[in-house]
Design a protein around this motif. Sequence first.
Motif, mmCIF file in Angstrom:
data_model
loop_
_atom_site.group_PDB
_atom_site.id
_atom_site.type_symbol
_atom_site.label_atom_id
_atom_site.label_comp_id
_atom_site.label_asym_id
_atom_site.label_seq_id
_atom_site.Cartn_x
_atom_site.Cartn_y
_atom_site.Cartn_z
ATOM 1 N N SER A 55 1.097 -1.520 -0.100
ATOM 2 C CA SER A 55 -0.059 -0.007 -0.018
ATOM 3 C C SER A 55 0.668 1.414 0.025
ATOM 4 O O SER A 55 0.554 2.206 0.156
ATOM 5 C CB SER A 55 -1.064 -0.063 1.503
ATOM 6 O OG SER A 55 -1.600 -1.393 1.392
ATOM 7 N N ARG A 78 -8.491 -3.826 -2.359
ATOM 8 C CA ARG A 78 -8.994 -3.186 -1.375
ATOM 9 C C ARG A 78 -9.441 -3.952 -0.168
ATOM 10 O O ARG A 78 -9.859 -4.469 0.366
ATOM 11 C CB ARG A 78 -10.163 -1.180 -1.748
ATOM 12 C CG ARG A 78 -10.271 -0.578 -0.992
ATOM 13 C CD ARG A 78 -11.329 0.076 -1.199
ATOM 14 N NE ARG A 78 -11.856 1.098 -0.342
ATOM 15 C CZ ARG A 78 -13.189 1.822 -0.050
ATOM 16 N NH1 ARG A 78 -14.187 1.180 -1.077
ATOM 17 N NH2 ARG A 78 -13.273 1.909 0.421
ATOM 18 N N GLN A 92 -14.299 8.819 8.415
ATOM 19 C CA GLN A 92 -13.909 7.670 7.506
ATOM 20 C C GLN A 92 -14.798 6.279 7.957
ATOM 21 O O GLN A 92 -14.593 5.213 7.657
ATOM 22 C CB GLN A 92 -12.429 7.059 7.082
ATOM 23 C CG GLN A 92 -11.826 8.743 6.643
ATOM 24 C CD GLN A 92 -12.158 8.752 5.403
ATOM 25 O OE1 GLN A 92 -12.224 7.458 4.209
ATOM 26 N NE2 GLN A 92 -12.605 9.941 3.981
ATOM 27 N N THR A 93 -15.161 6.585 9.270
ATOM 28 C CA THR A 93 -15.296 5.634 10.329
ATOM 29 C C THR A 93 -17.113 5.009 10.272
ATOM 30 O O THR A 93 -18.524 6.687 10.671
ATOM 31 C CB THR A 93 -14.817 5.772 11.705
ATOM 32 O OG1 THR A 93 -13.680 5.793 11.139
ATOM 33 C CG2 THR A 93 -15.234 4.163 12.354
ATOM 34 N N THR A 103 -14.179 1.163 9.104
ATOM 35 C CA THR A 103 -13.397 2.352 8.817
ATOM 36 C C THR A 103 -12.367 1.140 7.535
ATOM 37 O O THR A 103 -11.634 0.650 7.045
ATOM 38 C CB THR A 103 -12.214 2.817 9.375
ATOM 39 O OG1 THR A 103 -12.407 2.582 10.956
ATOM 40 C CG2 THR A 103 -10.369 4.065 8.838
ATOM 41 N N HIS A 105 -10.332 2.298 5.175
ATOM 42 C CA HIS A 105 -8.766 3.281 4.599
ATOM 43 C C HIS A 105 -8.378 2.927 5.271
ATOM 44 O O HIS A 105 -8.152 2.877 6.499
ATOM 45 C CB HIS A 105 -9.213 5.282 5.424
ATOM 46 C CG HIS A 105 -8.585 6.084 5.122
ATOM 47 N ND1 HIS A 105 -7.620 6.587 5.416
ATOM 48 C CD2 HIS A 105 -9.234 6.966 4.553
ATOM 49 C CE1 HIS A 105 -7.125 7.400 5.246
ATOM 50 N NE2 HIS A 105 -8.117 8.089 4.584
ATOM 51 N N ARG A 106 -6.931 3.567 4.600
ATOM 52 C CA ARG A 106 -5.384 3.109 5.197
ATOM 53 C C ARG A 106 -5.247 3.788 6.610
ATOM 54 O O ARG A 106 -4.150 2.541 6.623
ATOM 55 C CB ARG A 106 -4.750 3.583 3.962
ATOM 56 C CG ARG A 106 -4.453 2.614 2.453
ATOM 57 C CD ARG A 106 -3.778 3.704 1.811
ATOM 58 N NE ARG A 106 -3.013 4.832 2.035
ATOM 59 C CZ ARG A 106 -2.047 4.921 0.629
ATOM 60 N NH1 ARG A 106 -1.961 3.838 -0.305
ATOM 61 N NH2 ARG A 106 -1.721 5.727 0.984
#
Length: 184
Positions: A55, A78, A92-93, A103, A105-106
Amino acid sequence: MSLTGRLLVAMPTVTERAFRKSVLLVCAHSRAGAMGLLINRPATNMTLRRLLRESGLRPPQVAIGVPIHAGGPADIERSFTLHSSDYDLRSQTIRVTEDVWLTPHRAVLQDLGHGRGPDRSFIAMGYCGWGAGQIEEEIREGSWLTTEAPSDTVFDLPAADRWLACMHYMGIAPSGLSFASGHA
């Protein structure tokens, strides 16, 4: 009735390899469709260290024992992280249940690798998706049973034990189920 926060447990009649004896957590459900994650399919050859590297994120600085799972056949590049409610990236959560949040998101991966992440976590690559009315139809056809989603099933129970544990939780002996489906 919304299926958000419910587990879908595959009936023995489901023979498609990706979903045979699968357990899914429905993370979002509306009239437009549904999104969920398989929670009992460990990903082969994937570690958090490798996921961070691929990533483009910094390698972990703490000992990591977080397994990576195959969350579903869609968008397998993903990551999606289910976690305890002690971690929140604001916009994002998403709250799935009182004790299980999502979540996608990275940043949560980076935080896990550096000891700043949630206390409990589950990382999946990919997801399962259904169009409008599709999951409801699959349930009516007898492909899935539904049950509540205790957080220990998601975070603590070994992945290989989840399908049978869910069946027992619902009071069902899989050996007593028919492998044929139909309508009365």
